[in-house]
Design a protein around this motif. Structure first.
Motif, PDB file in Angstrom:
ATOM      1  N   ARG A  88      40.102  28.492  -5.410  1.00 42.48           N
ATOM      2  CA  ARG A  88      38.907  27.907  -6.003  1.00 42.48           C
ATOM      3  C   ARG A  88      37.746  27.934  -5.012  1.00 42.48           C
ATOM      4  N   SER A  89      36.549  27.853  -5.562  1.00 43.54           N
ATOM      5  CA  SER A  89      35.381  27.650  -4.702  1.00 43.54           C
ATOM      6  C   SER A  89      35.237  26.164  -4.452  1.00 43.54           C
ATOM      7  N   ALA A  90      34.402  25.809  -3.474  1.00 42.83           N
ATOM      8  CA  ALA A  90      34.181  24.397  -3.155  1.00 42.83           C
ATOM      9  C   ALA A  90      33.596  23.653  -4.349  1.00 42.83           C
ATOM     10  N   VAL A  91      32.646  24.274  -5.036  1.00 41.98           N
ATOM     11  CA  VAL A  91      32.012  23.598  -6.162  1.00 41.98           C
ATOM     12  C   VAL A  91      32.995  23.432  -7.321  1.00 41.98           C
ATOM     13  N   ASP A  92      33.855  24.427  -7.558  1.00 34.86           N
ATOM     14  CA  ASP A  92      34.844  24.305  -8.624  1.00 34.86           C
ATOM     15  C   ASP A  92      35.847  23.192  -8.324  1.00 34.86           C
ATOM     16  N   HIS A  93      36.261  23.101  -7.075  1.00 34.58           N
ATOM     17  CA  HIS A  93      37.206  22.052  -6.664  1.00 34.58           C
ATOM     18  C   HIS A  93      36.623  20.673  -6.935  1.00 34.58           C
ATOM     19  N   LEU A  94      35.386  20.463  -6.510  1.00 34.44           N
ATOM     20  CA  LEU A  94      34.766  19.151  -6.693  1.00 34.44           C
ATOM     21  C   LEU A  94      34.435  18.872  -8.156  1.00 34.44           C
ATOM     22  N   GLN A  95      34.067  19.907  -8.896  1.00 30.78           N
ATOM     23  CA  GLN A  95      33.770  19.701 -10.318  1.00 30.78           C
ATOM     24  C   GLN A  95      35.027  19.310 -11.099  1.00 30.78           C
ATOM     25  N   ALA A  96      36.174  19.861 -10.715  1.00 33.37           N
ATOM     26  CA  ALA A  96      37.424  19.478 -11.366  1.00 33.37           C
ATOM     27  C   ALA A  96      37.727  18.002 -11.110  1.00 33.37           C
ATOM     28  N   LEU A  97      37.498  17.563  -9.861  1.00 28.84           N
ATOM     29  CA  LEU A  97      37.711  16.153  -9.530  1.00 28.84           C
ATOM     30  C   LEU A  97      36.715  15.271 -10.288  1.00 28.84           C
ATOM     31  N   ALA A 121      28.908  26.649  -1.270  1.00 23.18           N
ATOM     32  CA  ALA A 121      29.456  26.039  -2.482  1.00 23.18           C
ATOM     33  C   ALA A 121      30.254  27.020  -3.325  1.00 23.18           C
ATOM     34  N   ARG A 122      29.838  28.296  -3.380  1.00 23.51           N
ATOM     35  CA  ARG A 122      30.501  29.290  -4.219  1.00 23.51           C
ATOM     36  C   ARG A 122      31.559  30.089  -3.456  1.00 23.51           C
ATOM     37  N   LYS A 123      31.768  29.759  -2.203  1.00 20.66           N
ATOM     38  CA  LYS A 123      32.725  30.486  -1.386  1.00 20.66           C
ATOM     39  C   LYS A 123      34.143  29.973  -1.653  1.00 20.66           C
ATOM     40  N   ARG A 124      35.120  30.889  -1.661  1.00 23.79           N
ATOM     41  CA  ARG A 124      36.500  30.478  -1.893  1.00 23.79           C
ATOM     42  C   ARG A 124      36.999  29.648  -0.710  1.00 23.79           C
ATOM     43  N   ALA A 127      38.794  31.012   2.428  1.00 15.18           N
ATOM     44  CA  ALA A 127      38.024  31.623   3.515  1.00 15.18           C
ATOM     45  C   ALA A 127      37.359  30.582   4.416  1.00 15.18           C
ATOM     46  N   PHE A 128      37.558  29.322   4.119  1.00 14.59           N
ATOM     47  CA  PHE A 128      36.928  28.257   4.912  1.00 14.59           C
ATOM     48  C   PHE A 128      37.620  28.108   6.269  1.00 14.59           C
ATOM     49  N   SER A 129      36.842  27.759   7.270  1.00 16.15           N
ATOM     50  CA  SER A 129      37.407  27.366   8.552  1.00 16.15           C
ATOM     51  C   SER A 129      37.997  25.963   8.415  1.00 16.15           C
ATOM     52  N   GLN A 130      38.730  25.538   9.431  1.00 16.68           N
ATOM     53  CA  GLN A 130      39.313  24.192   9.385  1.00 16.68           C
ATOM     54  C   GLN A 130      38.223  23.128   9.290  1.00 16.68           C
ATOM     55  N   GLY A 131      37.142  23.338  10.043  1.00 15.63           N
ATOM     56  CA  GLY A 131      36.052  22.371   9.993  1.00 15.63           C
ATOM     57  C   GLY A 131      35.410  22.289   8.620  1.00 15.63           C
ATOM     58  N   MET A 132      35.262  23.432   7.948  1.00 17.40           N
ATOM     59  CA  MET A 132      34.692  23.432   6.600  1.00 17.40           C
ATOM     60  C   MET A 132      35.625  22.741   5.615  1.00 17.40           C
ATOM     61  N   ARG A 133      36.934  22.934   5.792  1.00 17.75           N
ATOM     62  CA  ARG A 133      37.896  22.245   4.930  1.00 17.75           C
ATOM     63  C   ARG A 133      37.816  20.730   5.137  1.00 17.75           C
TER      64      ARG A 133
END
Length: 307
Positions: A88-97, A121-124, A127-133
Protein backbone atom coordinates in the motif's frame (compact mmCIF):
# COMPACT_ATOMS: atom_id res chain seq x y z
CA UNK A 1 -5.34 8.90 31.85
CA UNK A 2 -3.84 5.40 31.98
CA UNK A 3 -4.18 3.32 35.13
CA UNK A 4 -2.29 0.06 35.63
CA UNK A 5 -3.40 -1.84 38.72
CA UNK A 6 -1.68 -4.97 40.04
CA UNK A 7 -1.09 -6.13 36.47
CA UNK A 8 0.35 -9.64 36.10
CA UNK A 9 1.02 -11.73 33.00
CA UNK A 10 2.11 -15.35 33.05
CA UNK A 11 3.28 -17.39 30.06
CA UNK A 12 3.13 -20.90 31.45
CA UNK A 13 5.51 -20.95 34.42
CA UNK A 14 7.22 -17.73 33.28
CA UNK A 15 6.13 -14.45 34.88
CA UNK A 16 6.58 -11.61 32.36
CA UNK A 17 4.84 -8.93 34.44
CA UNK A 18 4.35 -9.14 38.18
CA UNK A 19 1.93 -6.99 40.19
CA UNK A 20 2.66 -3.83 38.24
CA UNK A 21 0.88 -0.66 39.41
CA UNK A 22 1.33 2.89 38.09
CA UNK A 23 -0.58 5.82 36.59
CA UNK A 24 0.20 7.86 33.49
CA UNK A 25 -1.28 11.32 33.92
CA UNK A 26 -2.23 13.89 31.27
CA UNK A 27 -0.22 17.01 30.66
CA UNK A 28 3.22 15.40 30.72
CA UNK A 29 5.42 13.02 28.77
CA UNK A 30 5.96 9.78 30.69
CA UNK A 31 8.93 7.60 29.78
CA UNK A 32 8.67 3.83 30.19
CA UNK A 33 12.12 2.32 30.78
CA UNK A 34 13.54 -1.12 31.37
CA UNK A 35 16.16 -3.49 30.02
CA UNK A 36 15.29 -5.92 27.24
CA UNK A 37 12.95 -8.54 28.67
CA UNK A 38 11.81 -6.31 31.53
CA UNK A 39 8.16 -6.57 30.42
CA UNK A 40 7.65 -3.18 28.75
CA UNK A 41 6.15 -4.41 25.48
CA UNK A 42 3.96 -6.95 27.27
CA UNK A 43 2.65 -4.21 29.55
CA UNK A 44 1.89 -1.90 26.63
CA UNK A 45 0.05 -4.69 24.83
CA UNK A 46 -2.05 -5.39 27.92
CA UNK A 47 -2.90 -1.68 28.23
CA UNK A 48 -4.08 -1.77 24.62
CA UNK A 49 -6.06 -4.99 25.06
CA UNK A 50 -3.83 -7.02 22.74
CA UNK A 51 -2.78 -9.39 25.54
CA UNK A 52 -5.11 -10.56 28.30
CA UNK A 53 -3.72 -10.09 31.82
CA UNK A 54 -3.43 -13.13 34.04
CA UNK A 55 -4.63 -10.86 36.85
CA UNK A 56 -5.05 -7.17 37.53
CA UNK A 57 -6.26 -4.64 34.98
CA UNK A 58 -5.21 -1.72 32.81
CA UNK A 59 -7.65 1.12 32.19
CA UNK A 60 -7.72 3.98 29.70
CA UNK A 61 -9.92 6.85 30.79
CA UNK A 62 -11.41 4.63 33.48
CA UNK A 63 -12.34 1.60 31.34
CA UNK A 64 -10.61 -1.25 29.55
CA UNK A 65 -9.56 -0.57 25.98
CA UNK A 66 -12.20 -3.00 24.66
CA UNK A 67 -14.92 -1.08 26.49
CA UNK A 68 -14.13 2.33 25.01
CA UNK A 69 -17.10 3.51 22.94
CA UNK A 70 -14.88 4.91 20.18
CA UNK A 71 -11.33 3.69 20.87
CA UNK A 72 -9.61 5.41 17.92
CA UNK A 73 -10.83 8.78 19.14
CA UNK A 74 -9.49 8.18 22.63
CA UNK A 75 -6.20 6.32 22.22
CA UNK A 76 -3.62 6.16 19.44
CA UNK A 77 -0.68 3.76 19.54
CA UNK A 78 2.37 2.58 17.63
CA UNK A 79 3.96 -0.65 18.84
CA UNK A 80 5.77 -1.81 15.70
CA UNK A 81 6.16 0.45 12.69
CA UNK A 82 6.97 -2.56 10.51
CA UNK A 83 3.50 -4.07 10.96
CA UNK A 84 2.00 -2.52 7.82
CA UNK A 85 1.09 -3.78 4.35
CA UNK A 86 4.11 -2.86 2.25
CA UNK A 87 2.19 -2.92 -1.02
CA UNK A 88 0.00 0.00 0.00
CA UNK A 89 0.93 3.64 -0.28
CA UNK A 90 1.10 5.78 2.85
CA UNK A 91 -2.10 7.61 1.96
CA UNK A 92 -3.97 4.36 1.25
CA UNK A 93 -2.86 2.90 4.58
CA UNK A 94 -4.08 5.92 6.52
CA UNK A 95 -7.30 6.22 4.52
CA UNK A 96 -8.16 2.60 5.35
CA UNK A 97 -7.66 3.37 9.05
CA UNK A 98 -9.70 6.56 8.73
CA UNK A 99 -12.57 4.70 7.07
CA UNK A 100 -12.57 2.06 9.80
CA UNK A 101 -12.70 4.71 12.51
CA UNK A 102 -15.16 7.08 10.88
CA UNK A 103 -12.48 9.77 10.59
CA UNK A 104 -12.76 12.45 7.87
CA UNK A 105 -10.40 11.86 4.91
CA UNK A 106 -9.04 15.38 5.19
CA UNK A 107 -7.41 14.33 8.44
CA UNK A 108 -5.17 11.95 6.47
CA UNK A 109 -3.63 14.85 4.57
CA UNK A 110 -3.18 16.77 7.82
CA UNK A 111 -1.23 14.06 9.63
CA UNK A 112 0.91 13.26 6.58
CA UNK A 113 1.91 16.92 6.52
CA UNK A 114 2.45 16.95 10.27
CA UNK A 115 4.87 14.00 10.23
CA UNK A 116 6.72 15.16 7.13
CA UNK A 117 5.45 12.51 4.68
CA UNK A 118 3.26 14.68 2.44
CA UNK A 119 5.79 14.36 -0.39
CA UNK A 120 5.84 10.55 -0.10
CA UNK A 121 2.08 10.04 0.33
CA UNK A 122 1.72 8.02 -2.91
CA UNK A 123 4.91 6.02 -2.42
CA UNK A 124 4.64 2.32 -1.56
CA UNK A 125 5.47 1.62 2.07
CA UNK A 126 7.78 -1.25 1.05
CA UNK A 127 10.16 1.38 -0.33
CA UNK A 128 10.16 3.42 2.88
CA UNK A 129 13.23 3.71 5.05
CA UNK A 130 12.94 2.74 8.71
CA UNK A 131 12.66 6.39 9.67
CA UNK A 132 9.83 6.95 7.19
CA UNK A 133 8.01 3.90 8.56
CA UNK A 134 8.37 5.34 12.05
CA UNK A 135 6.84 8.61 10.89
CA UNK A 136 3.98 6.71 9.23
CA UNK A 137 3.34 4.78 12.44
CA UNK A 138 3.24 8.02 14.41
CA UNK A 139 0.84 9.46 11.81
CA UNK A 140 -1.46 6.48 12.34
CA UNK A 141 -1.34 6.97 16.11
CA UNK A 142 -2.30 10.64 15.72
CA UNK A 143 -4.86 10.09 12.97
CA UNK A 144 -7.98 10.43 15.16
CA UNK A 145 -6.44 13.23 17.25
CA UNK A 146 -6.69 11.11 20.44
CA UNK A 147 -6.17 12.27 24.00
CA UNK A 148 -3.97 9.28 24.90
CA UNK A 149 -0.86 8.44 22.84
CA UNK A 150 1.27 5.32 23.39
CA UNK A 151 4.48 4.87 21.39
CA UNK A 152 6.94 1.97 21.66
CA UNK A 153 10.48 2.89 20.59
CA UNK A 154 9.35 5.74 18.29
CA UNK A 155 12.88 7.14 17.86
CA UNK A 156 14.28 4.04 16.12
CA UNK A 157 15.48 4.89 12.63
CA UNK A 158 14.99 8.64 12.92
CA UNK A 159 17.86 10.95 12.00
CA UNK A 160 18.87 13.80 14.35
CA UNK A 161 16.41 16.18 12.69
CA UNK A 162 13.64 13.60 13.06
CA UNK A 163 14.49 13.01 16.71
CA UNK A 164 14.27 16.72 17.44
CA UNK A 165 10.98 16.93 15.55
CA UNK A 166 9.52 14.05 17.56
CA UNK A 167 10.69 15.55 20.85
CA UNK A 168 9.00 18.85 20.00
CA UNK A 169 5.83 17.05 18.89
CA UNK A 170 5.52 14.96 22.04
CA UNK A 171 6.07 17.89 24.36
CA UNK A 172 3.54 19.92 22.37
CA UNK A 173 0.95 17.14 22.69
CA UNK A 174 1.53 16.94 26.44
CA UNK A 175 1.21 20.71 26.78
CA UNK A 176 -2.27 20.40 25.26
CA UNK A 177 -3.28 18.18 28.18
CA UNK A 178 -2.88 14.83 26.45
CA UNK A 179 -1.53 11.68 28.06
CA UNK A 180 1.74 10.61 26.40
CA UNK A 181 3.49 7.33 27.22
CA UNK A 182 6.59 6.25 25.31
CA UNK A 183 9.32 3.68 25.71
CA UNK A 184 12.83 4.13 24.37
CA UNK A 185 16.35 2.82 24.87
CA UNK A 186 17.87 6.21 23.99
CA UNK A 187 18.52 7.59 27.46
CA UNK A 188 19.87 10.94 26.34
CA UNK A 189 16.74 11.62 24.33
CA UNK A 190 14.48 10.39 27.11
CA UNK A 191 16.15 12.79 29.55
CA UNK A 192 15.33 15.67 27.17
CA UNK A 193 11.75 14.56 26.47
CA UNK A 194 10.21 12.84 29.50
CA UNK A 195 8.85 14.73 32.50
CA UNK A 196 8.23 11.52 34.43
CA UNK A 197 9.80 8.06 34.37
CA UNK A 198 8.41 4.62 35.09
CA UNK A 199 11.23 2.07 35.37
CA UNK A 200 10.56 -1.65 35.56
CA UNK A 201 12.78 -4.70 35.90
CA UNK A 202 11.82 -8.36 35.60
CA UNK A 203 8.20 -7.27 35.31
CA UNK A 204 8.19 -5.33 38.59
CA UNK A 205 8.07 -1.61 39.29
CA UNK A 206 11.42 -0.16 40.33
CA UNK A 207 10.81 3.59 40.08
CA UNK A 208 7.88 5.93 39.46
CA UNK A 209 9.35 9.40 39.73
CA UNK A 210 10.07 12.63 37.90
CA UNK A 211 13.13 12.78 35.68
CA UNK A 212 14.53 15.67 37.71
CA UNK A 213 14.14 13.85 41.03
CA UNK A 214 15.80 10.70 39.73
CA UNK A 215 18.81 12.61 38.41
CA UNK A 216 19.09 14.63 41.64
CA UNK A 217 19.49 11.38 43.59
CA UNK A 218 22.49 10.38 41.53
CA UNK A 219 24.81 13.33 41.91
CA UNK A 220 27.91 12.87 39.82
CA UNK A 221 31.45 13.78 40.76
CA UNK A 222 32.89 17.28 41.09
CA UNK A 223 35.54 18.55 38.72
CA UNK A 224 38.19 20.48 40.64
CA UNK A 225 41.06 22.37 38.99
CA UNK A 226 43.85 23.71 41.12
CA UNK A 227 47.56 24.51 40.70
CA UNK A 228 47.99 22.74 44.06
CA UNK A 229 46.18 19.59 42.97
CA UNK A 230 48.48 17.07 44.73
CA UNK A 231 48.21 18.81 48.10
CA UNK A 232 44.49 19.37 47.68
CA UNK A 233 43.94 15.69 46.80
CA UNK A 234 45.61 14.65 50.06
CA UNK A 235 43.44 17.11 52.01
CA UNK A 236 40.20 15.92 50.40
CA UNK A 237 41.03 12.25 50.89
CA UNK A 238 41.68 12.96 54.58
CA UNK A 239 38.19 14.50 54.71
CA UNK A 240 36.66 11.27 53.37
CA UNK A 241 36.47 12.02 49.66
CA UNK A 242 37.45 9.74 46.80
CA UNK A 243 39.82 11.57 44.46
CA UNK A 244 41.11 10.57 41.06
CA UNK A 245 43.00 12.40 38.38
CA UNK A 246 40.88 13.63 35.49
CA UNK A 247 41.84 12.32 32.04
CA UNK A 248 44.09 14.72 30.17
CA UNK A 249 42.33 17.08 27.78
CA UNK A 250 43.15 16.48 24.11
CA UNK A 251 45.55 18.90 22.46
CA UNK A 252 43.77 21.84 20.79
CA UNK A 253 43.07 21.46 17.08
CA UNK A 254 44.24 24.98 16.20
CA UNK A 255 46.80 27.36 17.57
CA UNK A 256 44.06 29.83 18.46
CA UNK A 257 42.22 27.39 20.75
CA UNK A 258 42.67 27.63 24.55
CA UNK A 259 45.52 25.55 25.91
CA UNK A 260 44.59 22.58 28.08
CA UNK A 261 45.42 22.79 31.79
CA UNK A 262 48.82 21.40 32.83
CA UNK A 263 48.87 17.66 33.63
CA UNK A 264 47.67 16.86 37.13
CA UNK A 265 45.75 20.07 37.73
CA UNK A 266 42.29 18.52 37.30
CA UNK A 267 40.73 16.19 39.87
CA UNK A 268 37.45 14.31 39.96
CA UNK A 269 36.07 14.21 43.50
CA UNK A 270 33.20 12.15 44.94
CA UNK A 271 31.95 11.97 48.51
CA UNK A 272 32.08 15.70 49.29
CA UNK A 273 29.78 18.54 48.22
CA UNK A 274 31.20 21.45 46.21
CA UNK A 275 30.84 23.66 49.30
CA UNK A 276 32.81 21.21 51.44
CA UNK A 277 35.52 20.97 48.78
CA UNK A 278 35.78 24.77 48.65
CA UNK A 279 36.03 25.02 52.44
CA UNK A 280 38.74 22.33 52.54
CA UNK A 281 40.70 24.09 49.81
CA UNK A 282 40.51 27.41 51.68
CA UNK A 283 41.61 25.84 54.97
CA UNK A 284 44.60 24.16 53.31
CA UNK A 285 45.63 27.24 51.35
CA UNK A 286 44.99 25.66 47.95
CA UNK A 287 43.85 27.96 45.18
CA UNK A 288 40.87 26.84 43.11
CA UNK A 289 40.62 27.69 39.43
CA UNK A 290 37.48 25.63 38.78
CA UNK A 291 34.87 23.87 40.90
CA UNK A 292 32.15 22.27 38.75
CA UNK A 293 29.65 19.66 39.98
CA UNK A 294 28.79 17.16 37.25
CA UNK A 295 25.33 15.58 37.40
CA UNK A 296 24.94 11.94 36.54
CA UNK A 297 23.40 11.24 33.15
CA UNK A 298 20.06 9.47 32.88
CA UNK A 299 21.90 6.44 31.52
CA UNK A 300 24.08 6.31 34.65
CA UNK A 301 21.07 6.80 36.93
CA UNK A 302 19.13 4.11 35.05
CA UNK A 303 21.97 1.59 35.27
CA UNK A 304 22.43 2.27 38.97
CA UNK A 305 18.69 2.05 39.66
CA UNK A 306 18.29 -1.26 37.82
CA UNK A 307 21.49 -2.81 39.17
Amino acid sequence: MIEVMDLTKMYGPSRAVSGLTFDVKPGQVTGFLGHNGAGKSTTLRMILGLHKPTSGQALINGVRKHDLRNPMLEVGAMLDAAEVQGGRSAVDHLQALAYAGGIPRRRVEQVLEEVGLAGAARKRIAAFSQGMRQRLGIAAALLADPGVIILDEPVNGLDPEGIRWLRTLLRSLASEGRTVLLSSHLMTEMSLTADRLIIIGRGKLIEDTSTADLLARFQGDVLVRSPHAARLATTLEAAGATVRRAPRTAEPATSGAPSPPPPGEELLVTGLSPAAIGDAALASGCALHELAPRRASLEEAFMETTQ
